[in-house]
Design an enzyme around this catalytic site. Structure first.
Site, PDB file in Angstrom:
ATOM      1  N   LYS A   1      -2.465 -18.954   2.991  1.00 12.38           N
ATOM      2  CA  LYS A   1      -3.794 -18.439   3.274  1.00 12.38           C
ATOM      3  C   LYS A   1      -4.275 -17.595   2.092  1.00 12.38           C
ATOM      4  CE  LYS A   1      -4.628 -14.557   5.570  1.00 12.38           C
ATOM      5  NZ  LYS A   1      -4.395 -13.231   4.978  1.00 12.38           N
TER       6      LYS A   1
ATOM      7  N   LYS B   1      -7.118  -1.434   8.389  1.00 14.62           N
ATOM      8  CA  LYS B   1      -6.210  -0.819   7.406  1.00 14.62           C
ATOM      9  C   LYS B   1      -6.311   0.698   7.518  1.00 14.62           C
ATOM     10  CE  LYS B   1      -5.267  -4.609   4.843  1.00 14.62           C
ATOM     11  NZ  LYS B   1      -3.927  -5.181   4.839  1.00 14.62           N
TER      12      LYS B   1
ATOM     13  N   HIS C   1      -4.674 -14.929  11.809  1.00 15.40           N
ATOM     14  CA  HIS C   1      -3.596 -14.391  12.654  1.00 15.40           C
ATOM     15  C   HIS C   1      -4.047 -14.072  14.086  1.00 15.40           C
ATOM     16  CE1 HIS C   1      -1.847 -14.231   8.775  1.00 15.40           C
ATOM     17  NE2 HIS C   1      -2.202 -13.013   8.433  1.00 15.40           N
TER      18      HIS C   1
HETATM   19  C1  BG6 Z   1      -1.631 -10.793   5.559  1.00 23.63           C
HETATM   20  C2  BG6 Z   1      -2.837 -10.016   5.133  1.00 23.63           C
HETATM   21  O1  BG6 Z   1      -1.969 -12.104   5.904  1.00 23.63           O
HETATM   22  O2  BG6 Z   1      -1.042 -10.148   6.689  1.00 23.63           O
HETATM   23  C3  BG6 Z   1      -2.482  -8.592   4.808  1.00 23.63           C
HETATM   24  O3  BG6 Z   1      -3.424 -10.623   3.982  1.00 23.63           O
HETATM   25  C4  BG6 Z   1      -1.765  -7.948   5.974  1.00 23.63           C
HETATM   26  O4  BG6 Z   1      -3.629  -7.826   4.457  1.00 23.63           O
HETATM   27  C5  BG6 Z   1      -0.612  -8.826   6.425  1.00 23.63           C
HETATM   28  O5  BG6 Z   1      -1.280  -6.688   5.551  1.00 23.63           O
HETATM   29  C6  BG6 Z   1       0.006  -8.293   7.699  1.00 23.63           C
HETATM   30  O6  BG6 Z   1       1.165  -9.019   7.970  1.00 23.63           O
HETATM   31  P1  BG6 Z   1       2.344  -8.398   8.806  1.00 23.63           P
HETATM   32  O7  BG6 Z   1       3.307  -9.515   8.983  1.00 23.63           O
HETATM   33  O8  BG6 Z   1       2.883  -7.243   8.010  1.00 23.63           O
HETATM   34  O9  BG6 Z   1       1.738  -7.914  10.083  1.00 23.63           O
END
Ligand code: BG6
Length: 496
Positions: free
Chosen positions: A154, A346, A246
């Site tokens: 992605k 964030k 996600h």
């Molecule tokens: C990524 C995003 O796909 O997922 C990031 O680009 C984000 O910005 C990350 O921090 C979060 O992933 P996880 O697995 O740490 O929840």
């Protein structure tokens, strides 16, 4: 994803081999698969990049990543594993360089006396994908749709139009079953467990609909800020970065109909049905059902946080959201009228991803008001990370001579359930090597997910946010996100 087999003899080419994703995630995941004896006897991981590495110095570079980021460190088994690691210096833009790949595969085929399966993993910036795919598509070996595949990270496109264009290009070079579009959330154990829980129990399914469920919440929030990714984030924003992929994927798992089998396309068809039924908002509905936020200057967990607009690579008047919340509706029989509240952001107070299924109140109050003073609605909490558990809240009688009700909780905790859960990339890499696409996005799913977010993106791009920055680092996000859900007499659940 189904019953795992050992993959056949394989070569995994990683474009962006010297980059961050390979260093932090891919090689540590492959090393863990090796330690767990999932890797085939004959395999090579070939990093591809422009940087100047020998096989030896490349292995040393990867070992650093394993020692820093892997759940298991590179102890004695590392040297055995590293014999399967090689480096190919080449320029992904230069078609004449691709003969190196063809020669490499030919040499291994001869040595192993069997033609290997070949996986091309594109761990590169999105703008490099079309040229690399084009060059790969010209290799004779890619005509074999059973033995070669391409994994695309992605973001898949920047909007609906660019995703459609990328799909068209990839499909002109590869068959759909060769294209593995990755969404690492689908590889998370606790995300997959949603399907196991829903479709291997008779208990939940009869209640899993608008008659019994009041609403659903999906939260995927983070304490981290940009981590040096200002340039990327300015082009992305929270909606593209987390919701389009996600969060909508988690939503599909919660909302989908029961697949008839675990065959990849059957699961993906059911997932697509949900995306197709998600309401496409009009302009008025965007204003009513969404909230965006951007963090200012402050502190989080005792550390100073630079305001988003002061980060490197970010415009001083940036209109890009670092927080997004929405109230979605699924227009089908099962879910009509049930709101799905989602939020991500964030620099927030906690790192947590969870799903809340809030059930309706019982149809009639049997107990006197005093007895039910502590009464709470039934709730299922699916914690995806960092806690990995499922909790069900229900009411019980408080022990004693009087009739008083108290909420109690049933808990399934992943950590107490045996082996350490594999990382998402372990599951997904093994699936890619085996050629199982169930946990990867099909082209039509990606496009349908873009269709859902496009009205929001368009509206936000056209209407400058006049209140940015509107939340402090270390908070739960903008006040308006609370208003979005409080308006419906509900509130966000924070799992601590
Ligand atoms: C990524 C995003 O796909 O997922 C990031 O680009 C984000 O910005 C990350 O921090 C979060 O992933 P996880 O697995 O740490 O929840």
């Amino acid at each position: 994803m189904s019953a795992k087999n050992h993959p056949p003899a394989s070569i995994l080419f990683i474009f962006g081999g010297s980059g961050d994703l390979n260093h932090r995630k891919l090689t540590p995941a492959l090393f863990n698969l090796f330690l767990d004896e999932w890797m085939p006897e004959q395999f090579i991981i070939a990093g591809i990049g422009r940087s100047d590495y020998s096989d030896e110095s490349f292995r040393d570079h990867l070992l650093e990543g394993v020692n820093k980021f892997s759940r298991r460190k590179g102890e004695e088994k590392w040297s055995e594993f590293s014999q399967h690691v090689a480096y190919l210096q080449m320029d992904g833009d230069k078609s004449s360089d691709y003969v190196k790949i063809a020669d490499f595969v030919k040499e291994k085929s001869e040595k192993w006396e069997t033609p290997p399966h070949v996986v091309f993993y594109l761990a590169v910036a999105p703008q490099l994908v079309p040229a690399i795919a084009n060059n790969l598509g010209k290799l004779d070996m890619c005509a074999d749709k059973h033995k070669t595949r391409i994994v695309v990270e992605k973001p898949f496109g920047h909007d609906l139009k660019s995703a459609q264009e990328l799909n068209t290009q990839l499909r002109s070079l590869f068959a759909e079953e060769q294209i593995f579009r990755i969404d690492h959330y689908l590889g998370k154990e606790t995300v997959q467990n949603i399907l196991a829980m829903r479709f291997s129990n008779a208990l939940f399914e009869p209640l899993w609909n608008r008659n019994y469920i009041d609403h659903v919440q999906i939260t995927a929030i983070e304490t981290v800020g940009l981590e040096g990714r200002g340039g990327y984030f300015e082009q992305s924003g929270a909606l593209r970065d987390m919701v389009q992929n996600h969060i909508l994927q988690i939503l599909c798992m919660i909302a989908m109909e029961a697949p008839v089998s675990f065959e990849a396309n059957e699961v993906r068809n059911k997932n697509l049905d949900v995306l197709n039924a998600l309401r496409r908002f009009s302009k008025e509905e965007v204003a009513e059902n969404t909230v965006r936020g951007q963090y200012g200057k402050g502190t989080n967990k005792g550390k100073d946080v630079t305001a988003y607009r002061d980060e490197k690579g970010v415009a001083k008047d940036s209109n890009v959201e670092t927080y997004a919340a929405a109230r979605f509706f699924i227009d089908n029989w099962r879910w009509q009228g049930v709101p799905f509240y989602v939020r991500t952001g964030k620099s927030l107070k906690e790192k947590e991803t969870h799903v809340i299924i809030q059930f309706k109140t019982p149809p009639h109050n049997t107990f006197p008001t005093e007895a039910a003073a502590n009464w709470r609605p039934n709730r299922m909490t699916i914690s995806i990370q960092p806690s990995m558990d499922i909790r069900i809240r229900f009411q019980v009688k408080r022990p004693g001579q009087t009739m008083n009700l108290d909420p109690a909780e049933m808990l399934f905790d992943y950590n107490s359930a045996g082996d350490h859960a594999p990382e998402a990339y372990e599951t997904l890499l093994l699936d890619a090597l085996e050629g199982d696409p169930t946990l990867f996005m099909r082209g039509d799913q990606v496009e349908a997910a873009w269709e859902v977010v496009m009205p929001i993106l368009t509206y936000w791009e056209k209407h400058q946010a006049d209140d940015f920055p509107n939340y402090e680092p270390g908070s739960w996000g903008p006040d308006k996100a609370d208003e979005l859900i409080n308006r419906d007499d509900r509130e966000w659940v924070n799992v601590l």
